[in-house]
Every structure is written in structure tokens, then in C-alpha cells.
Design an enzyme around this catalytic site. Sequence first.
Site, short mmCIF file in Angstrom:
data_model
loop_
_atom_site.label_atom_id
_atom_site.label_comp_id
_atom_site.label_asym_id
_atom_site.label_seq_id
_atom_site.Cartn_x
_atom_site.Cartn_y
_atom_site.Cartn_z
CB SER A 77 7.40 16.91 30.59
OG SER A 77 6.68 17.41 29.72
CE1 TYR A 124 8.30 12.48 27.91
CE2 TYR A 124 6.62 14.37 27.92
CZ TYR A 124 7.94 13.81 28.13
OH TYR A 124 8.87 14.75 28.37
#
Length: 282
Positions: A135, A148
Site C-alpha cells: 500500500s 494496516y
Amino acid sequence: MAKLFLITGVSSGLGRAFAAGALEAGHRVCGTVRKPDDAAAFEALAPGRAYARLLDVTDEQQVFEVVAEVENTLGGIDVVIANAGYGVEGVFEETPLSVLRDQFEVNVFGAAATIRAVLPGMRERRSGHILAVTSMGGLMTVPGLSAYCGSKYALEGILETVGKEVAGFGIRVTAIEPGSFRTDWAGRSMVRAERAIADYDELFDPIRTARQTASGNQLGDPVKAATAVLAVLDDPNPPAHLLLGSDALRLVTAGRASVDEDIATWETLTRSTDFPDGAQIR
């Protein structure tokens, strides 16, 4: 030349887009899903070239068994994309450690198991391309995504190290770092920790509201992401890091500039901790 892909998490989102793009380009794709209905739907995309396997990436033994079965029945895996993962949204103080562990179990250990399972075959054949979806949050951070971002930072470290370890075997490794894409990541795929501490309201509530409002209208096009990933596979010198989306480019550039500023500002103090005759790492 047609390649055999293994892509985890192809029932929706970027995983589905990567698989569809590879199939459209004439490749064979083995995609993993969690439900039988999703398996049937995936194989219907390209009968005879789309193969579905049921897999829970948190089950290490199952991961190795599926990879072995695929290589025995379909042939050597040329490209793996460790895509399966999800997001956890919540202030760190409000996020239970059990939720943090679950996040790492899928995003880090699930990807690591997939990569470890394909490495022996690729090493033996002296060829292959390993990709994993991290990400932009693996290279910068956003308040409310500590679990995350932590998982994606960990995966980034694994991928970059593995890339250096296997380069001599003809195996290439690429971390795919998407920005915001028009998928269900911020919708049904997001786990949201409950709010409880009022001190964080002013900071976090607008962030959560903005993310929910933007869901379904994100900047990134999954089809174009698939095209970009396929493009690096044909390059003789593919990137170790592939940012996808102008928002990822902007936010990661700013985040890394902040790190560079800290390093430069505190350089003298950093150097002050050395032994004068110590050995330098090479």
C-alpha cells in the site's frame, strides 16, 4: 509468451482486476478464493485458463499444499501476486491487540507463506516474478490506520530483503503500492474499531467520515492498475517498488521527504554515537 500466474484473493477488488487483466492478455491464472461460489464465478471468466482454488492464506500448511498441487497439475508458477488482505481502521489506543494480530496474520504472514511456498520452484527454474500488494501506507502513514500501515511496512521490509536475496537466481521481486482505488477496501472489506475515547474525536472523526464518503468514488481505476502491473512484468529491470496512483505518488513523496528532513536535521547527533575505530557495515 503465456505465463502461469498465481494470484491470491481474486473474488473482488484489485486481485480480481489483476487476474482479469492477465487473462485478457492471454495468460493462465490460478486464483484463490474463500468460497465455492466465488470459485465457479472466477473459472467462468476464461474456461480452460482460469483455475480457482479454495484457500485461507492464514493456514500455512494449506498454502504450501495448494502451491504444490498447482505446480504438479498446471506447471511451474511464473508469476505470483500475493494480494489477499484487508484494512483495519481505528485509533491505535482503541484498537484491541487481537485485531492487530489478525491484521498481521493475513497481511503479513499470509503473504509471507505464499511467497515462501513459490520460492523453491522459482529458484530451481532460475526464473520467476514475485509481487505482493502492500500500500502507499507501507511507505507513509495516516492517522487511524496504525494496524494496516504497520502490517504493510512489515511486508515492505520482507519484500525488499527477499528481492536482494534471490536476485542472483533470476527471480524478481516487486512491491505494489496502490493509492486509493475504486474497490470495496474502504467499504465492506474494512474492519472498523469502535470509537470510545473522546480525546480523539477532533482528529479522527473527520478522517473516518471522509473515507466513508469517498468510498466508491476513489481516484484509482483497477483496470488501469492491472495494465500497469502487466507492463512491469515485461520489463527486463522491473521496479522493486511500484506506486500506483497520483495520490500515492504525492503522499509517499511527502512522507519520505519528512523522513529525509529528520535524518538531515539530526545528522550530527546520529554520528555522535559511533566508536571512533568501529567497523562500518558494508
